[in-house]
Scaffold this active site. Structure first.
Site, short mmCIF file in Angstrom:
data_model
loop_
_atom_site.label_atom_id
_atom_site.label_comp_id
_atom_site.label_asym_id
_atom_site.label_seq_id
_atom_site.Cartn_x
_atom_site.Cartn_y
_atom_site.Cartn_z
N TYR A 180 -8.22 0.68 7.76
CA TYR A 180 -7.25 0.40 8.81
C TYR A 180 -7.61 1.07 10.14
CZ TYR A 180 -2.93 0.47 11.50
OH TYR A 180 -2.00 0.35 12.50
N ASP A 198 0.85 -1.19 0.00
CA ASP A 198 0.00 0.00 0.00
C ASP A 198 0.90 1.25 0.00
OD1 ASP A 198 -2.39 1.47 0.27
OD2 ASP A 198 -2.29 1.41 2.47
N HIS A 199 0.55 2.25 -0.79
CA HIS A 199 1.30 3.52 -0.84
C HIS A 199 2.81 3.32 -0.96
CE1 HIS A 199 -2.13 6.11 -0.20
NE2 HIS A 199 -2.52 5.32 0.78
N HIS A 248 -9.70 4.83 -0.74
CA HIS A 248 -8.80 4.92 0.42
C HIS A 248 -9.58 5.66 1.51
CE1 HIS A 248 -4.66 3.75 -1.06
NE2 HIS A 248 -5.44 3.54 -2.10
#
Ligand code: 13P
Length: 293
Positions: free
Chosen positions: A241, A81-82, A217
């Site tokens: 998250y 991720d990212h 996101h």
């Protein structure tokens, strides 16, 4: 079983549902996500944000994520991720991750396009899927830890400057050949400081322009109604998250309050209660993303 992100999202797009993508910078969250997915018989994405390397480096947590994915009874993609650098993307590919996000969204459009195109060539040559970001998804002042840390309040009034433009998205997707696209339409990473106002029709415009599975996101704190509309409009992957992390923290605090004396407090019970709190939260989110109830 370990699968590519492209496979998961192609199926999700056909079936008008989304797959939860959970950042898991510890063993407890990996176990919680896999157990919840198996109980719901739902595919799932385990992801590690490069920004979480300070909690645990990719080289340490990556092989554990892959091991759980391979042994799971449901399809699991393991995703970076990212990824902010080619180094992190290549490290994830070498570890065996089935997809990467290359996030050059804070750079000038032409640089984002050029660099994403380059990483797509490399990743696709070894069967790894790629997510990119267009527009700017910010990180709230509270929580988060992935993505770009700018207070959205500063720029919120000029949404056209930060939200994803459907026509530019069309060009970007054609040129880069990415497998899915993270889009900006009002969500932010971390805890929402005020109720999110999402531009949900924009998702549909981007889907119609690109025909790609789209990624939300900042999935924590979105209302159930907004999740469902976002999925109906083309969101197929939801990054989540912060709220699972908070649920784990709350479960631990509740557990500690119940223990009457310090000599009854054991770390293994703290871990067990935290894992149960994370699992319950992730499972509730996954049940909505599946879009079958
Ligand atoms: P939340 O902070 O809203 O859970 O979003 C996580 C995320 O988007 C990771 O990329």
């Amino acid at each position: 079983m370990l699968v590519t992100l492209k496979t998961l999202l192609t199926d999700a797009k056909k079936q008008q549902r989304a797959v939860g993508a959970f950042n898991a910078p510890n063993l407890e969250t990996i176990r919680a996500a896999i157990e919840a997915a198996e109980e719901l018989q739902s595919p799932v994405i385990l992801q590690h944000a490069e920004g979480h390397d300070s909690l645990i480096p990719l080289a340490e947590i990556g092989p554990i994520m892959l091991d759980y994915a391979k042994r799971a009874t449901v399809p699991v993609a393991v995703h970076l991720d990212h990824g902010a650098s080619f180094d992190a993307c290549l490290q994830a590919i070498r570890l065996g991750f089935t997809s990467i996000m290359y996030d050059a969204s804070s750079k000038a459009y032409q640089d984002n396009l050029k660099e994403t195109k380059e990483i797509v060539k490399i990743a696709h040559s070894v069967g790894v899927s790629v997510e990119a970001e267009l527009g700017h998804i910010f990180t709230s002042a509270l929580g988060g830890g992935e993505g770009r840390a700018v207070d959205p309040e500063e720029v919120y009034d000029d949404v056209e400057a930060i939200y994803t433009d459907p026509e530019i998205a069309k060009e970007f997707v054609l040129e880069t050949e990415v497998d899915c696209l993270a889009i900006a339409f009002g969500t932010v990473h971390g805890v929402y400081l005020k109720e999110p106002k999402l531009d949900l029709p924009r998702i549909k415009k981007i889907r119609d322009a690109t025909a790609l599975p789209l990624v939300m996101h900042g999935g924590s704190g979105v209302s159930e109604a907004d999740y469902r509309t976002a999925i109906a409009n083309g969101i197929c992957k939801i990054n989540y998250y912060t709220y699972g992390n908070q649920a784990g923290g709350r479960a631990v605090a509740d557990y500690i309050r119940q223990v009457s004396t310090d000599d009854q407090l054991f770390f293994e019970d703290v871990v067990t209660s935290g894992t149960a709190g994370i699992k319950a939260d992730l499972k509730a989110a996954m049940a909505i993303f599946k879009n079958t109830i």
